[in-house]
Design an enzyme around this catalytic site. Structure first.
Site, mmCIF file in Angstrom:
data_model
loop_
_atom_site.group_PDB
_atom_site.id
_atom_site.type_symbol
_atom_site.label_atom_id
_atom_site.label_comp_id
_atom_site.label_asym_id
_atom_site.label_seq_id
_atom_site.Cartn_x
_atom_site.Cartn_y
_atom_site.Cartn_z
ATOM 1 N N GLU A 19 0.826 -1.192 0.000
ATOM 2 C CA GLU A 19 0.000 0.000 0.000
ATOM 3 C C GLU A 19 0.872 1.259 0.000
ATOM 4 O OE1 GLU A 19 -3.461 1.817 3.010
ATOM 5 O OE2 GLU A 19 -2.112 0.204 3.666
ATOM 6 N N LEU A 64 1.074 4.794 1.354
ATOM 7 C CA LEU A 64 0.474 5.547 2.444
ATOM 8 C C LEU A 64 0.751 7.043 2.284
ATOM 9 C CD1 LEU A 64 1.496 3.216 5.409
ATOM 10 C CD2 LEU A 64 -0.763 3.431 4.366
ATOM 11 N N ASP A 92 14.873 -1.038 12.231
ATOM 12 C CA ASP A 92 15.572 -0.095 11.352
ATOM 13 C C ASP A 92 14.855 1.247 11.424
ATOM 14 O OD1 ASP A 92 17.410 0.924 9.545
ATOM 15 O OD2 ASP A 92 16.404 0.123 7.773
#
Length: 267
Positions: A80, A82, A178
């Site tokens: 997706e 965003l 991360d």
């Protein structure tokens, strides 16, 4: 670029209507893709797209914002897209709440079911019940190899003392792994998603420390996240790992950062 999109489209049973380069991804290629059926998404390469897909799923299962995964195989990951307005400065408080929620998901041991990698740098995740030993062997010593004798010697000295510096059995929290500021998407003062994870179960403070690598979390962040007794002393140890990764992958420009964290930790 077209090969990446074509492969993802085949996984999704459709055809590519539009594709274009998408900025971001220092260790992978990313393209925006619109399919002939109207669906839009980002498609990226990576060392292990299927592992990354499972990590994104774990973050979402924890109730934390992350992209939906549309498809993944051993070469591509379709996710997706965003919204992101780059406004992290207005979203620090929300990030503190999201990160606390992520870290409330726990495992039995430290590690992850899969090994991973940052480009050519392997990340071993063999499960352990000894947190200082896990962080020493699978993070600090592994990332220091090949960075030069002086750095390797100082990191080895620190690793030998980790049992005196880090808690033996902190809560095995689900960590992003991360979490630098570039991997936090925001929109209208809220976190819209955490991206590019390297998840494992470990001390949640590793994420907090890494956030300070290229940004300065605000007081609102720490207030929302909650108490962190003793974090000031552990912070340079936890921040050293991503600094070593940058030195190993991107070169000598990061040597002073590594040396600074080593000195701050007393090594």
């Amino acid at each position: 670029m077209s090969d990446l999109a074509d492969r993802a489209a085949r996984l999704l049973g459709s055809e590519v209507a539009e594709t274009r380069h998408f900025a971001g991804g220092s260790l992978s290629s990313i393209v925006f893709m619109r399919l002939s059926d109207g669906r839009e998404m980002l498609v990226k390469s990576g060392p292990s797209p299927e592992t990354e897909a499972r990590m994104l799923g774990a973050i979402r299962d924890a109730g934390v914002s992350a992209p939906k995964v549309y498809a993944a195989d051993d070469s591509v990951l379709a996710i997706e897209r965003l919204p992101d307005d780059g406004g992290l400065s207005a979203a620090w408080g929300d990030l503190g709440s999201e990160l606390r929620r992520l870290h409330e998901t726990t495992g039995e041991f430290y590690g992850w079911e899969d090994d991973y990698a940052f480009a050519r740098l392997p990340i071993r995740n063999a499960f352990s019940d000894d947190w200082p030993a896990f962080f020493a062997e699978h993070r600090l010593l592994a990332a220091a190899r090949g960075t030069g004798a002086a750095v390797e010697r100082r990191v080895a000295a620190l690793a030998a003392r980790l049992g005196d510096i880090l808690p033996q059995r902190p809560k095995p929290s689900l960590v992003h792994g991360d979490l630098w500021s570039g991997n936090v998407l925001t929109f209208s003062g809220r976190v819209s998603g955490l991206i590019d994870p390297a998840c494992y179960f470990g001390d949640g403070e590793v994420d907090v420390a890494m956030l300070g690598l290229f940004a300065r979390p605000s007081g609102e962040f720490y207030e929302a996240y909650g108490p962190l007794p003793g974090h000031r002393e552990r912070r340079p140890v936890y921040a050293l790992w991503p600094a070593l990764v940058h030195l190993a992958l991107f070169g000598s420009g990061y040597r002073s950062m590594v040396e600074g964290y080593l000195a701050e930790a007393g090594f």
